[in-house]
Design a protein around this motif. Structure first.
Motif, short mmCIF file in Angstrom:
data_model
loop_
_atom_site.label_atom_id
_atom_site.label_comp_id
_atom_site.label_asym_id
_atom_site.label_seq_id
_atom_site.Cartn_x
_atom_site.Cartn_y
_atom_site.Cartn_z
N ARG A 83 0.86 -1.09 0.02
CA ARG A 83 -0.06 -0.08 -0.07
C ARG A 83 0.80 1.16 0.35
NH1 ARG A 83 -1.19 -1.83 5.44
NH2 ARG A 83 -3.71 -2.04 5.02
N ASP A 84 0.32 2.43 -0.32
CA ASP A 84 0.83 3.78 -0.08
C ASP A 84 0.47 4.29 1.37
OD1 ASP A 84 1.53 6.44 -0.22
OD2 ASP A 84 1.37 6.45 -2.32
N ALA A 85 1.08 4.30 2.32
CA ALA A 85 0.55 4.84 3.74
C ALA A 85 1.52 6.03 4.12
CB ALA A 85 0.71 3.71 4.68
N SER A 86 1.84 6.94 2.86
CA SER A 86 2.60 8.19 3.26
C SER A 86 2.44 8.66 4.38
CB SER A 86 2.30 8.94 2.25
OG SER A 86 2.62 8.43 0.76
N ARG A 87 1.10 9.03 4.72
CA ARG A 87 1.06 9.82 6.09
C ARG A 87 1.57 9.13 7.34
NH1 ARG A 87 -3.22 13.62 6.70
NH2 ARG A 87 -3.36 14.33 8.83
N ALA A 88 1.55 7.83 7.22
CA ALA A 88 1.90 7.15 8.56
C ALA A 88 3.42 7.19 8.82
CB ALA A 88 1.51 5.62 8.41
N PHE A 89 4.23 7.62 7.70
CA PHE A 89 5.80 7.79 7.80
C PHE A 89 6.01 9.10 8.81
CE2 PHE A 89 5.84 5.33 4.10
CZ PHE A 89 7.04 4.72 4.39
N GLY A 96 -6.09 1.72 10.63
CA GLY A 96 -7.39 2.17 9.99
C GLY A 96 -6.87 3.29 9.26
N ASP A 97 -7.45 4.24 9.52
CA ASP A 97 -7.61 5.70 8.74
C ASP A 97 -5.93 6.36 8.68
OD1 ASP A 97 -10.17 5.53 8.25
OD2 ASP A 97 -10.45 6.74 9.69
N GLY A 98 -5.26 5.58 9.47
CA GLY A 98 -3.70 6.25 9.51
C GLY A 98 -2.84 5.81 8.63
N LEU A 99 -3.49 4.60 8.10
CA LEU A 99 -2.68 4.25 6.85
C LEU A 99 -3.20 4.57 5.62
CD1 LEU A 99 -2.12 0.48 8.10
CD2 LEU A 99 -0.43 1.99 8.23
N THR A 100 -2.92 5.80 5.20
CA THR A 100 -3.36 6.42 3.96
C THR A 100 -2.22 7.32 3.20
OG1 THR A 100 -4.99 8.13 2.99
CG2 THR A 100 -4.09 8.42 5.49
N ASP A 101 -2.54 7.46 1.98
CA ASP A 101 -1.79 8.20 1.26
C ASP A 101 -1.97 10.00 1.37
OD1 ASP A 101 -3.91 8.35 -0.21
OD2 ASP A 101 -2.85 7.98 -2.28
N SER A 102 -2.90 10.04 2.15
CA SER A 102 -3.42 11.67 2.29
C SER A 102 -2.63 12.37 3.14
CB SER A 102 -4.83 11.57 2.52
OG SER A 102 -5.25 13.04 2.85
N LEU A 103 -1.99 13.47 2.72
CA LEU A 103 -1.36 14.21 3.67
C LEU A 103 -2.16 15.48 4.08
CD1 LEU A 103 2.11 14.38 1.75
CD2 LEU A 103 1.16 12.74 3.40
#
Length: 239
Positions: A83-89, A96-103
């Motif tokens: 996946r792309d979980a950019s935000r979680a970095f 849940g919602d933390g594993l998202t690519d939205s910044l």
């Protein structure tokens, strides 16, 4: 300086050879990159030993199979695989919602940190393609969201550099902390004061203070705060 015909021909041939090699490299590079959908990327999550382990960040997809002990099933970073979980970095929210690519809502320094992580993967792992969605369109071209994120990261880098320059003019306090004795700040030269970090709101969206050392003739400046319970001209303060 004049060139002989032989030198000119040799020079031209060398330049043409380099051009051909460059074009061949670019064609090979472009043809080797893939476009992934979210569904396709999800297959490479480390649960199938016959497939490589892939992760995405800001739409760039990397093969992290060589880090299988970390990214494979049961690994500490497996939540990033498939996946792309950019935000979680930067958020540290791996569920849940933390594993998202939205910044969305992240500060410029946080976005700068995400871009830094992407650069780390470019340096450390094999880039294999792009994820179609928020950051790349169906042709693999950057979207306005990627350009916006990179511009925000650049602003964050500029603000951090400006803050470093500003704070370098006023030296920071020494500090230490222990579980038994608590915290202490002190100045080898000058007196410790709490002062606002003026760029911090732009950087992080929050106000913060730092401890800086000021000479006695500077103590009348506005915005300087004496530590609670500390004498006006004390060089050491408990915190």
């Amino acid at each position: 300086m004049a060139f002989t015909a032989k030198k000119f021909i040799t020079s031209s041939f060398f330049g043409f050879t380099l051009l051909v090699a460059l074009v061949a490299f670019l064609l090979k590079f472009n043809s080797s990159q893939k476009l992934f959908t979210f569904e396709k990327l999800a297959l490479y999550n480390g649960t199938d030993d016959s497939l490589p382990i892939l992760l995405g960040i800001l739409g760039s997809v990397f093969d992290v199979t060589k880090g299988k002990s970390h990214y494979g099933a049961g690994g500490g970073y497996n939540h990033f695989a498939g996946r792309d979980a950019s935000r979680a970095f930067v958020s540290g929210n791996f569920t849940g919602d933390g594993l998202t690519d939205s910044l969305r809502g992240l500060s410029s320094t946080e976005v700068h940190s995400v871009v830094g992580w992407r650069d780390f993967y470019f340096r450390s792992y094999k880039f294999v393609g792009r994820l179609v969605g928020r950051y790349y369109d169906s042709q693999g071209n950057p979207t306005k969201y990627l350009k916006g994120a990179e511009a925000k990261a650049a602003r964050g880098a500029q603000l951090m550099e400006k803050q470093r320059e500003m704070e370098a003019k006023q030296p920071s306090c020494n500090s230490r902390w222990s579980q038994d004795d608590g915290g202490e700040v002190w100045c080898d030269n000058g007196f410790p004061r709490l002062v606002q970090r003026p760029l911090e709101i732009a950087l992080t969206g929050k106000m913060s203070k730092r401890c800086a050392c000021y000479n006695e003739d500077q103590l009348g400046q506005p915005g300087l705060e004496v530590y609670s319970g500390c004498d006006y001209l004390a060089k050491r303060c408990r915190v």
